[in-house]
Design a protein around this motif. Structure first.
Motif, PDB file in Angstrom:
ATOM      1  N   ILE A   1       0.844  -1.193   0.000  1.00 14.07           N
ATOM      2  CA  ILE A   1       0.000   0.000   0.000  1.00 14.07           C
ATOM      3  C   ILE A   1       0.878   1.242   0.000  1.00 14.07           C
ATOM      4  CG2 ILE A   1      -1.753   1.306   1.263  1.00 14.07           C
ATOM      5  CD1 ILE A   1      -2.791  -1.239   2.418  1.00 14.07           C
ATOM      6  N   GLY A   2       0.543   2.219  -0.857  1.00 18.31           N
ATOM      7  CA  GLY A   2       1.262   3.482  -0.877  1.00 18.31           C
ATOM      8  C   GLY A   2       1.612   3.903  -2.290  1.00 18.31           C
ATOM      9  N   LYS A   3       2.483   4.876  -2.385  1.00 16.06           N
ATOM     10  CA  LYS A   3       2.917   5.374  -3.683  1.00 16.06           C
ATOM     11  C   LYS A   3       4.045   4.481  -4.187  1.00 16.06           C
ATOM     12  CE  LYS A   3       4.009   9.663  -6.099  1.00 16.06           C
ATOM     13  NZ  LYS A   3       4.411  11.086  -5.982  1.00 16.06           N
TER      14      LYS A   3
ATOM     15  N   LEU B   1       0.126   1.007 -15.748  1.00 17.63           N
ATOM     16  CA  LEU B   1      -0.431   1.497 -14.493  1.00 17.63           C
ATOM     17  C   LEU B   1       0.158   2.837 -14.065  1.00 17.63           C
ATOM     18  CD1 LEU B   1      -0.807  -1.695 -12.300  1.00 17.63           C
ATOM     19  CD2 LEU B   1      -2.498  -0.517 -13.687  1.00 17.63           C
ATOM     20  N   ASN B   2       1.412   3.081 -14.380  1.00 20.22           N
ATOM     21  CA  ASN B   2       2.070   4.328 -14.003  1.00 20.22           C
ATOM     22  C   ASN B   2       2.189   5.248 -15.208  1.00 20.22           C
ATOM     23  OD1 ASN B   2       3.676   1.992 -12.239  1.00 20.22           O
ATOM     24  ND2 ASN B   2       3.072   3.783 -11.065  1.00 20.22           N
TER      25      ASN B   2
ATOM     26  N   ALA C   1      -3.053   0.241  -4.110  1.00 15.57           N
ATOM     27  CA  ALA C   1      -3.050  -0.928  -3.237  1.00 15.57           C
ATOM     28  C   ALA C   1      -2.884  -2.154  -4.128  1.00 15.57           C
ATOM     29  CB  ALA C   1      -4.353  -1.015  -2.435  1.00 15.57           C
ATOM     30  N   ARG C   2      -1.955  -3.002  -3.767  1.00 15.90           N
ATOM     31  CA  ARG C   2      -1.586  -4.129  -4.639  1.00 15.90           C
ATOM     32  C   ARG C   2      -1.564  -5.431  -3.846  1.00 15.90           C
ATOM     33  NH1 ARG C   2       4.532  -4.531  -7.033  1.00 15.90           N
ATOM     34  NH2 ARG C   2       4.365  -6.490  -8.179  1.00 15.90           N
TER      35      ARG C   2
ATOM     36  N   LEU D   1      -6.208   1.393  -8.162  1.00 12.89           N
ATOM     37  CA  LEU D   1      -5.701   2.760  -8.255  1.00 12.89           C
ATOM     38  C   LEU D   1      -6.836   3.722  -7.894  1.00 12.89           C
ATOM     39  CD1 LEU D   1      -3.763   2.580 -11.650  1.00 12.89           C
ATOM     40  CD2 LEU D   1      -2.851   2.258  -9.358  1.00 12.89           C
ATOM     41  N   PRO D   2      -6.687   4.526  -6.848  1.00 15.35           N
ATOM     42  CA  PRO D   2      -7.754   5.455  -6.484  1.00 15.35           C
ATOM     43  C   PRO D   2      -7.922   6.595  -7.473  1.00 15.35           C
ATOM     44  CG  PRO D   2      -5.836   5.797  -5.095  1.00 15.35           C
ATOM     45  CD  PRO D   2      -5.563   4.573  -5.906  1.00 15.35           C
TER      46      PRO D   2
END
Length: 218
Positions: free
Chosen positions: A150-152, A169-170, A189-190, A205-206
């Motif tokens: 979880i996070g960046k 995704l990025n 979150a992965r 991805l939010p």
């Protein structure tokens, strides 16, 4: 354009938002200021202080990059940035790992557009500081074989030479057109589930981030 070699970047792996994929065998456990990302560090220290298993590790790189442009009979200094990217990581225990990294970019030329800008030091010495990565990885989460990050983070899905159509995704980082395949980590979150020689992944991805363009390109 003549350029000095760019420093190698460290990508961390994975699928499209809310999708699943499969991969190889499981590995061992393991660029305005962004307050939420940096807040992860003190929270972890408070929650797990007595149980720290290893000393923090500091890493990163400093890239000094001076570029030039050939303009007819003239050789001009290009307006480009230097980069400093420090990282702090720690293995709290065999199932808990975290990393926080900053991206600091300082440009060659000032950005003075009016006489009022002469009063602002940030216009004379333009610098950008962002939270580049900030995530927590929990191995064996709830059940054996399930990992949660979880996070960046940088999530790389698939491998390819140059352009990779599945690595979506990025967002792209086009601020350095020489490194046109660079990506920007994003909040996510992965989940990864390891089953024998297979790896199943699901990513949420939010939000979706647009690509980053070079300064002055717009």
């Amino acid at each position: 354009m003549i350029s000095s070699p760019s420093a190698p970047s460290s990508d961390r792996s994975s699928p499209a938002a809310g999708s699943a994929g499969c991969g190889g065998p499981r590995p061992g456990s393991r660029r305005a200021r962004s307050v939420p990302g940096l807040a992860i560090l003190p929270v972890l220290v408070v929650l797990t202080g007595p149980a720290l298993a290893q000393e923090p590790r500091f890493g990163g790189f400093l890239q000094l990059d001076q570029r030039f442009e050939l303009n007819q009979d003239s050789l001009l200094i290009a307006d480009f940035y230097n980069r400093f990217r420090p990282e702090l990581s720690m293995v709290v225990d065999p199932t808990l790992y975290f990393l926080v990294g900053l991206d600091m970019r300082f440009y060659t030329f000032p950005t003075l557009r009016s006489t009022a800008d002469l009063e602002r030091v940030e216009q004379h010495f333009p610098t950008e500081v962002t939270t580049w990565e900030a995530y927590v990885r929990m191995s064996e989460f709830i059940v054996d074989g399930l990992d949660l990050t979880i996070g960046k983070q940088r999530i790389q899905w698939g491998t390819a030479d140059g352009f990779n159509p599945t690595d979506n995704l990025n967002a792209y980082d086009f601020s350095d057109l020489v490194a046109f395949t660079a990506r920007i980590p994003t909040w996510a979150a992965r989940l990864e589930y390891y089953l024998a020689d297979l790896r199943l992944e699901a990513v949420w991805l939010p939000t979706v981030h647009p690509p980053l363009l070079p300064r002055g390109a717009a």
